[in-house]
Design a protein around this motif. Structure first.
Motif, PDB file in Angstrom:
ATOM      1  N   HIS A  31       0.954  -1.366   0.080  1.00 31.73           N
ATOM      2  CA  HIS A  31      -0.150   0.406  -0.309  1.00 31.73           C
ATOM      3  C   HIS A  31       1.266   1.135  -0.288  1.00 31.73           C
ATOM      4  O   HIS A  31       0.202   2.109  -0.744  1.00 31.73           O
ATOM      5  CB  HIS A  31      -0.501   0.032   1.637  1.00 31.73           C
ATOM      6  CG  HIS A  31      -1.459  -1.247   0.160  1.00 31.73           C
ATOM      7  ND1 HIS A  31      -2.555  -0.981   0.275  1.00 31.73           N
ATOM      8  CD2 HIS A  31      -2.205  -2.231   1.856  1.00 31.73           C
ATOM      9  CE1 HIS A  31      -3.904  -2.320   0.465  1.00 31.73           C
ATOM     10  NE2 HIS A  31      -3.288  -2.912   1.299  1.00 31.73           N
ATOM     11  N   PHE A  32       1.657   1.065   1.197  1.00 33.53           N
ATOM     12  CA  PHE A  32       2.416   3.171   0.485  1.00 33.53           C
ATOM     13  C   PHE A  32       4.147   2.271   0.455  1.00 33.53           C
ATOM     14  O   PHE A  32       4.583   3.509   0.368  1.00 33.53           O
ATOM     15  CB  PHE A  32       2.848   2.709   2.383  1.00 33.53           C
ATOM     16  CG  PHE A  32       0.929   3.296   2.753  1.00 33.53           C
ATOM     17  CD1 PHE A  32       0.584   3.948   2.706  1.00 33.53           C
ATOM     18  CD2 PHE A  32       0.730   1.395   3.695  1.00 33.53           C
ATOM     19  CE1 PHE A  32      -0.352   3.920   3.605  1.00 33.53           C
ATOM     20  CE2 PHE A  32       0.028   2.206   4.212  1.00 33.53           C
ATOM     21  CZ  PHE A  32      -1.138   2.513   4.027  1.00 33.53           C
ATOM     22  N   GLY A  33       4.631   1.423  -0.248  1.00 33.90           N
ATOM     23  CA  GLY A  33       6.463   1.407  -1.013  1.00 33.90           C
ATOM     24  C   GLY A  33       6.909   1.296   0.364  1.00 33.90           C
ATOM     25  O   GLY A  33       6.094   1.516   1.858  1.00 33.90           O
ATOM     26  N   ILE A  34       8.182   1.698   1.047  1.00 32.73           N
ATOM     27  CA  ILE A  34       8.697   1.860   1.266  1.00 32.73           C
ATOM     28  C   ILE A  34       9.428   2.681   1.936  1.00 32.73           C
ATOM     29  O   ILE A  34      10.137   3.758   2.945  1.00 32.73           O
ATOM     30  CB  ILE A  34      10.516   1.029   0.713  1.00 32.73           C
ATOM     31  CG1 ILE A  34      10.859   2.614  -0.241  1.00 32.73           C
ATOM     32  CG2 ILE A  34      10.762  -0.296   0.292  1.00 32.73           C
ATOM     33  CD1 ILE A  34      12.637   2.273  -0.464  1.00 32.73           C
ATOM     34  N   LYS A  35       8.158   4.022   1.831  1.00 35.32           N
ATOM     35  CA  LYS A  35       7.787   5.174   2.514  1.00 35.32           C
ATOM     36  C   LYS A  35       7.746   4.572   3.449  1.00 35.32           C
ATOM     37  O   LYS A  35       7.412   6.122   4.525  1.00 35.32           O
ATOM     38  CB  LYS A  35       6.470   5.314   1.930  1.00 35.32           C
ATOM     39  CG  LYS A  35       7.508   6.522   0.590  1.00 35.32           C
ATOM     40  CD  LYS A  35       6.943   7.713  -0.500  1.00 35.32           C
ATOM     41  CE  LYS A  35       5.066   6.363  -0.778  1.00 35.32           C
ATOM     42  NZ  LYS A  35       4.190   7.475  -1.441  1.00 35.32           N
TER      43      LYS A  35
END
Length: 92
Positions: A31-35
């Motif tokens: 859902h958010f990636g590695i952020k």
């Protein structure tokens, strides 16, 4: 004779923490990636530092386990991105 359940309880905390950590990494990366890694860092540091302060051994150990699980989760987020690139997990 009294039985000490401390080791068993800490073992279960480790098992649950690791299992939930895998789910959080997979869903979080989807859902958010590695952020998401700064959140993992904050939670990991807060739990780990809290484990030094808490007087109860069981709670302290549990916080330490959860803290290290979140800190390790940062590494796993990066690895999860690679797994997605290889096609092992779905890409959003």
């Amino acid at each position: 004779m009294t039985l000490n359940f401390y080791g068993l309880i800490i073992g279960l905390v480790m098992l649950i923490s690791t299992g939930l950590g895998h789910i959080i990494v997979i869903k979080g990366e989807y859902h958010f990636g590695i952020k998401l890694w700064p959140l993992f860092l904050i939670v990991g540091i807060l739990c780990t530092l809290s484990s030094f302060i808490v007087k109860n051994d069981l709670v302290s150990g549990s916080l330490g386990i959860v803290g290290v699980t979140f800190l390790w989760g940062i590494h796993e987020l990066i690895q999860q991105r690679e797994r997605v690139k290889k096609g092992w997990f779905p890409k959003k």
